[in-house]
Design a protein around this motif. Structure first.
Motif, PDB file in Angstrom:
ATOM      1  N   GLU A 149       8.374 -87.350  46.067  1.00  0.00           N
ATOM      2  CA  GLU A 149       8.509 -86.094  45.337  1.00  0.00           C
ATOM      3  C   GLU A 149       9.133 -85.031  46.231  1.00  0.00           C
ATOM      4  OE1 GLU A 149       7.653 -85.760  42.096  1.00  0.00           O
ATOM      5  OE2 GLU A 149       7.077 -87.875  42.103  1.00  0.00           O
ATOM      6  N   ASP A 150       9.970 -84.187  45.637  1.00  0.00           N
ATOM      7  CA  ASP A 150      10.491 -83.041  46.373  1.00  0.00           C
ATOM      8  C   ASP A 150       9.390 -81.999  46.483  1.00  0.00           C
ATOM      9  OD1 ASP A 150      13.018 -84.129  46.639  1.00  0.00           O
ATOM     10  OD2 ASP A 150      13.782 -83.205  44.813  1.00  0.00           O
ATOM     11  N   GLY A 151       9.370 -81.285  47.560  1.00  0.00           N
ATOM     12  CA  GLY A 151       8.371 -80.232  47.704  1.00  0.00           C
ATOM     13  C   GLY A 151       7.874 -80.151  49.132  1.00  0.00           C
ATOM     14  N   THR A 152       6.852 -79.370  49.294  1.00  0.00           N
ATOM     15  CA  THR A 152       6.267 -79.151  50.601  1.00  0.00           C
ATOM     16  C   THR A 152       4.838 -79.660  50.595  1.00  0.00           C
ATOM     17  OG1 THR A 152       7.598 -77.160  50.877  1.00  0.00           O
ATOM     18  CG2 THR A 152       5.660 -77.381  52.309  1.00  0.00           C
ATOM     19  N   VAL A 153       4.501 -80.382  51.616  1.00  0.00           N
ATOM     20  CA  VAL A 153       3.131 -80.859  51.765  1.00  0.00           C
ATOM     21  C   VAL A 153       2.410 -79.904  52.693  1.00  0.00           C
ATOM     22  CG1 VAL A 153       1.662 -82.722  52.628  1.00  0.00           C
ATOM     23  CG2 VAL A 153       3.792 -83.263  51.419  1.00  0.00           C
ATOM     24  N   VAL A 154       1.252 -79.439  52.246  1.00  0.00           N
ATOM     25  CA  VAL A 154       0.456 -78.521  53.042  1.00  0.00           C
ATOM     26  C   VAL A 154      -0.862 -79.204  53.350  1.00  0.00           C
ATOM     27  CG1 VAL A 154      -0.708 -76.286  53.080  1.00  0.00           C
ATOM     28  CG2 VAL A 154       1.507 -76.519  51.936  1.00  0.00           C
ATOM     29  N   GLN A 155      -1.209 -79.207  54.622  1.00  0.00           N
ATOM     30  CA  GLN A 155      -2.470 -79.796  55.038  1.00  0.00           C
ATOM     31  C   GLN A 155      -3.353 -78.686  55.571  1.00  0.00           C
ATOM     32  OE1 GLN A 155      -2.028 -82.736  58.122  1.00  0.00           O
ATOM     33  NE2 GLN A 155      -3.839 -83.825  57.448  1.00  0.00           N
ATOM     34  N   VAL A 156      -4.565 -78.604  55.064  1.00  0.00           N
ATOM     35  CA  VAL A 156      -5.482 -77.543  55.462  1.00  0.00           C
ATOM     36  C   VAL A 156      -6.740 -78.180  56.036  1.00  0.00           C
ATOM     37  CG1 VAL A 156      -6.864 -75.589  54.655  1.00  0.00           C
ATOM     38  CG2 VAL A 156      -4.613 -76.019  53.647  1.00  0.00           C
ATOM     39  N   PHE A 157      -7.112 -77.743  57.227  1.00  0.00           N
ATOM     40  CA  PHE A 157      -8.352 -78.208  57.835  1.00  0.00           C
ATOM     41  C   PHE A 157      -9.404 -77.120  57.655  1.00  0.00           C
ATOM     42  CE2 PHE A 157      -5.106 -80.595  60.070  1.00  0.00           C
ATOM     43  CZ  PHE A 157      -5.634 -81.884  60.010  1.00  0.00           C
ATOM     44  N   VAL A 158     -10.530 -77.472  57.083  1.00  0.00           N
ATOM     45  CA  VAL A 158     -11.620 -76.530  56.851  1.00  0.00           C
ATOM     46  C   VAL A 158     -12.714 -76.854  57.853  1.00  0.00           C
ATOM     47  CG1 VAL A 158     -13.329 -75.710  55.190  1.00  0.00           C
ATOM     48  CG2 VAL A 158     -11.043 -76.381  54.409  1.00  0.00           C
ATOM     49  N   GLU A 159     -12.937 -75.919  58.780  1.00  0.00           N
ATOM     50  CA  GLU A 159     -13.899 -76.157  59.843  1.00  0.00           C
ATOM     51  C   GLU A 159     -15.326 -76.227  59.303  1.00  0.00           C
ATOM     52  OE1 GLU A 159     -15.132 -73.846  63.853  1.00  0.00           O
ATOM     53  OE2 GLU A 159     -12.993 -74.274  63.594  1.00  0.00           O
ATOM     54  N   LYS A 160     -15.669 -75.284  58.414  1.00  0.00           N
ATOM     55  CA  LYS A 160     -17.012 -75.286  57.824  1.00  0.00           C
ATOM     56  C   LYS A 160     -16.856 -75.213  56.311  1.00  0.00           C
ATOM     57  CE  LYS A 160     -19.460 -73.405  61.731  1.00  0.00           C
ATOM     58  NZ  LYS A 160     -20.516 -72.570  62.195  1.00  0.00           N
ATOM     59  N   ASP A 161     -17.131 -76.326  55.652  1.00  0.00           N
ATOM     60  CA  ASP A 161     -16.977 -76.388  54.203  1.00  0.00           C
ATOM     61  C   ASP A 161     -18.081 -75.562  53.529  1.00  0.00           C
ATOM     62  OD1 ASP A 161     -15.901 -77.092  51.808  1.00  0.00           O
ATOM     63  OD2 ASP A 161     -16.744 -79.102  51.757  1.00  0.00           O
ATOM     64  N   ARG A 162     -17.717 -74.956  52.397  1.00  0.00           N
ATOM     65  CA  ARG A 162     -18.682 -74.155  51.634  1.00  0.00           C
ATOM     66  C   ARG A 162     -18.178 -74.057  50.200  1.00  0.00           C
ATOM     67  NH1 ARG A 162     -15.823 -69.689  50.892  1.00  0.00           N
ATOM     68  NH2 ARG A 162     -14.406 -69.010  52.514  1.00  0.00           N
ATOM     69  N   THR A 163     -19.025 -73.663  49.316  1.00  0.00           N
ATOM     70  CA  THR A 163     -18.646 -73.457  47.925  1.00  0.00           C
ATOM     71  C   THR A 163     -17.616 -72.343  47.841  1.00  0.00           C
ATOM     72  OG1 THR A 163     -20.857 -74.113  47.207  1.00  0.00           O
ATOM     73  CG2 THR A 163     -19.521 -72.882  45.625  1.00  0.00           C
ATOM     74  N   GLY A 164     -16.543 -72.595  47.099  1.00  0.00           N
ATOM     75  CA  GLY A 164     -15.510 -71.590  46.879  1.00  0.00           C
ATOM     76  C   GLY A 164     -14.368 -71.623  47.881  1.00  0.00           C
TER      77      GLY A 164
END
Length: 166
Positions: A138-153
């Motif tokens: 697929e054309d587009g941009t892949v964004v990878q996000v690392f969440v250090e401390k997961d939480r609701t929202g």
């Protein structure tokens, strides 16, 4: 993602009395490397190019090509099939199939549903699934996000940050 989403559904099978030469031809004609062996609707084995090759005489044999073909026409898939066959349920997660294949160092799992073979999943199907999940084609941009401390929202908050950028 379930195994059903990525398995090959039109699985070609053979009965145990199939001659090895016939099985070889079926694999060549259909560009496949494995055939589940079914007897009275039940999976009883798996014949592969590897199991056939392991049962074949070595290249150093003194057999002529005619003698070799004669042997292939005499042997049935029962003589060369693997009888300990790992399987996976069609409704199982793809990750379960990957785990089984890695754990047992195998490249294929017949896929079962209600006691019947409904498909087959191979290493190549797993790689196709990876490409699909990562939207490789697929054309587009892949964004990878690392969440250090997961939480609701947290996904909502990331969306608020990203929305004005796109």
């Amino acid at each position: 993602m379930s195994v059903r989403d990525f398995m090959s559904g039109n699985v070609i099978t053979v009965p145990p009395e199939t001659k090895v030469s016939v099985a070889v031809n079926i694999m060549k004609e259909n560009n496949i490397h494995r055939l589940p062996v079914i007897n009275d609707g039940e999976l009883v084995g798996l014949v592969t190019q590897g199991t056939i090759q392991a049962a074949s005489p070595s290249k150093a044999t003194s057999l002529s090509i005619y003698e070799y073909n004669y042997l292939l026409n005499k042997m049935t898939v029962t003589d060369v099939m693997e009888t300990t066959v790992r399987t996976i349920n069609a409704a199982d997660f793809l990750e379960d199939a990957i785990y089984e294949m890695r754990k047992y160092q195998i490249g294929v799992l017949p896929v079962m549903s209600d006691g019947a073979v409904v498909g087959i999943i191979t290493n190549n199907d797993i790689l196709d699934a990876f490409l699909d999940v990562t939207d490789y084609n697929e054309d587009g941009t892949v964004v990878q996000v690392f969440v250090e401390k997961d939480r609701t929202g947290v996904i909502f908050d990331i969306g608020k940050i990203m929305a004005p950028k796109f």
